[in-house]
Design a protein around this motif. Structure first.
Motif, short mmCIF file in Angstrom:
data_model
loop_
_atom_site.label_atom_id
_atom_site.label_comp_id
_atom_site.label_asym_id
_atom_site.label_seq_id
_atom_site.Cartn_x
_atom_site.Cartn_y
_atom_site.Cartn_z
N UNK A 1 20.92 95.02 20.15
CA UNK A 1 21.36 95.87 20.80
C UNK A 1 21.43 95.01 22.13
N UNK A 2 20.31 94.70 22.73
CA UNK A 2 19.84 94.29 23.71
C UNK A 2 20.80 92.73 24.10
N UNK A 3 20.20 92.05 23.15
CA UNK A 3 20.69 90.85 22.64
C UNK A 3 21.46 89.83 22.72
N UNK A 4 22.57 91.77 22.10
CA UNK A 4 24.21 90.93 21.48
C UNK A 4 24.87 91.23 22.86
N UNK A 5 24.47 92.07 24.38
CA UNK A 5 24.72 92.51 25.61
C UNK A 5 24.62 91.04 26.36
N UNK A 6 23.17 90.02 25.83
CA UNK A 6 22.57 89.14 26.55
C UNK A 6 23.97 88.29 26.57
N UNK A 7 23.87 88.09 25.00
CA UNK A 7 25.04 86.97 24.58
C UNK A 7 26.36 87.37 24.45
N UNK A 8 26.61 88.04 25.41
CA UNK A 8 27.82 88.60 25.50
C UNK A 8 28.48 87.49 27.01
N UNK A 9 27.05 87.64 28.21
CA UNK A 9 27.64 86.99 29.02
C UNK A 9 26.98 85.55 29.09
N UNK A 10 28.43 84.78 29.79
CA UNK A 10 28.33 82.90 29.74
C UNK A 10 27.42 82.29 30.17
N UNK A 11 26.67 81.26 30.08
CA UNK A 11 25.78 80.62 30.21
C UNK A 11 26.08 80.19 31.69
N UNK A 12 27.16 79.90 32.31
CA UNK A 12 27.32 79.43 33.51
C UNK A 12 27.49 81.09 34.79
N UNK A 13 27.22 81.86 33.73
CA UNK A 13 27.06 83.68 35.32
C UNK A 13 25.29 83.38 35.34
N UNK A 14 25.05 83.05 34.34
CA UNK A 14 23.17 83.23 34.72
C UNK A 14 22.21 81.53 35.56
N UNK A 15 23.57 80.79 35.69
CA UNK A 15 22.83 79.97 36.16
C UNK A 15 22.64 80.04 38.00
N UNK A 16 23.15 81.08 38.24
CA UNK A 16 22.43 81.26 40.22
C UNK A 16 21.69 82.66 40.00
N UNK A 17 21.15 82.83 39.16
CA UNK A 17 19.42 83.53 38.93
C UNK A 17 18.87 82.55 38.31
N UNK A 18 19.22 81.19 37.41
CA UNK A 18 17.94 80.79 36.84
C UNK A 18 17.36 79.83 37.74
N UNK A 19 18.74 79.39 38.94
CA UNK A 19 18.36 79.01 40.02
C UNK A 19 17.09 78.83 41.28
N UNK A 20 17.35 80.57 41.20
CA UNK A 20 15.83 81.22 42.21
C UNK A 20 14.66 81.12 41.25
N UNK A 21 15.00 81.63 39.63
CA UNK A 21 13.22 80.98 39.59
C UNK A 21 13.10 79.94 38.99
N UNK A 22 13.79 79.35 38.92
CA UNK A 22 12.89 77.57 38.23
C UNK A 22 13.81 76.58 39.23
N UNK A 23 14.47 76.27 40.10
CA UNK A 23 15.46 75.82 41.29
C UNK A 23 16.41 74.85 40.45
N UNK A 24 16.28 73.97 41.06
CA UNK A 24 17.41 73.12 40.36
C UNK A 24 16.75 71.47 40.16
N UNK A 25 15.54 70.96 39.65
CA UNK A 25 15.46 70.15 39.19
C UNK A 25 15.48 70.50 38.12
N UNK A 26 14.84 69.40 37.19
CA UNK A 26 15.36 69.01 35.28
C UNK A 26 15.09 70.16 34.44
N UNK A 27 14.40 70.71 34.97
CA UNK A 27 14.06 72.02 34.44
C UNK A 27 14.87 72.98 34.20
N UNK A 28 15.75 73.08 35.12
CA UNK A 28 16.92 73.94 35.30
C UNK A 28 17.96 73.51 34.29
N UNK A 29 18.26 71.78 34.09
CA UNK A 29 18.69 71.71 33.03
C UNK A 29 18.41 72.04 31.42
N UNK A 30 16.89 71.99 30.90
CA UNK A 30 16.13 71.68 29.87
C UNK A 30 16.52 73.19 29.48
#
Length: 274
Positions: free
Chosen positions: A113-142
């Protein structure tokens, strides 16, 4: 009196097979040729300004210039590196997670159930959160590319395993197969076509999200090349980068289809018989 119907010998069937291949090729190139003709006509008769839609000759000259100075090769190799690392990581994790969800009902009931909900959110929507935790270096791309790859691979792997015929599984029990033998001899061959479908979808998603993440935060790569061309208002650079992205995407998909035919020789033989 019995009548026997003999199949046509291979030498008689070969011309029809060649004709079918040529027909498919003709159909495949017809639409691109029509679009190219419309593009050339728009440039020649001024249907759209050159600043909005540069002429095909201008785009081709831009491709040649970018290749000659080495910038196109550098950007392309950087993008391919990111996709290779991200796709390999995401595909491996996706196959492992999908196998766990497909083979272990309790894990699937807890996680699905949790995975199905996460899968509905486009990757683009996660980018701002990922930037906060990872930064904008190569790790973000990978991480972004691996995430985009893993979602369709997990979905396809889980469904492929759960859709295996119960009769085949029962046959394994009757033959007293061990769990490992049931997976390797029954589940894996039955699920293989769907697994490759998930891998193709994952590769397409990885390539598309590579462009998105490079548009979002990057200073090199094909996505950045598009941003650079837009900032300079040189749309011929943008279109040239788009052409390269499309061509490489088709080549990657064709490579995975070839690998699928190599891994599943029985499927190729069945297609030839039909």
């Amino acid at each position: 009196m019995t009548l026997t119907v003999s199949a046509a010998p291979p030498t008689e069937r070969r011309p029809f097979a060649v004709l079918a291949v040529l027909t498919d090729i003709a159909y495949g190139v017809s639409l691109p040729l029509v679009l190219l003709l419309a593009w050339e006509s728009s440039s020649r008769f001024g249907w759209l300004p050159q600043q909005i839609l540069p002429a095909p000759q201008v785009v081709w000259a831009t491709l040649v210039d970018l290749w000659s100075d080495g910038s196109l090769a550098d950007h392309t190799l950087q993008s391919l590196k990111r996709v290779a690392i991200g796709f390999a990581t995401g595909a491996l994790l996706g196959l492992l997670a999908g196998a766990a969800l497909g083979l272990l009902p309790r894990v699937r009931a807890f996680v699905w159930p949790v995975f199905s909900a996460i899968a509905q959110v486009n990757m683009l929507a996660w980018l701002p959160l990922l930037v906060l935790f990872i930064g904008i270096d190569e790790e973000l791309k990978y991480v972004s590319i691996a995430w985009a790859t893993a979602i369709p691979v997990i979905l396809a792997t889980t469904r492929a395993i759960t859709d295996v015929s119960p009769k085949l599984l029962e046959l394994g029990r009757v033959l007293d197969f061990t769990p490992l033998q049931r997976v390797s001899s029954i589940v894996l061959p039955a699920a293989l076509p769907s697994l490759f479908t998930g891998l193709r979808e994952g590769l397409a998603s990885a390539w598309q999200n590579m462009v998105i993440v490079e548009l979002f935060a990057s200073f090199e790569g094909l996505g950045y090349l598009m941003v650079w061309g837009r900032q300079l208002f040189q749309l011929e650079i943008v279109i040239a980068a788009m052409i390269v992205i499309a061509a490489i995407g088709l080549a990657l998909n064709a490579s995975l289809e070839y690998l699928e035919r190599f891994v599943q020789p029985w499927k190729t033989e069945a297609d030839r018989e039909h």
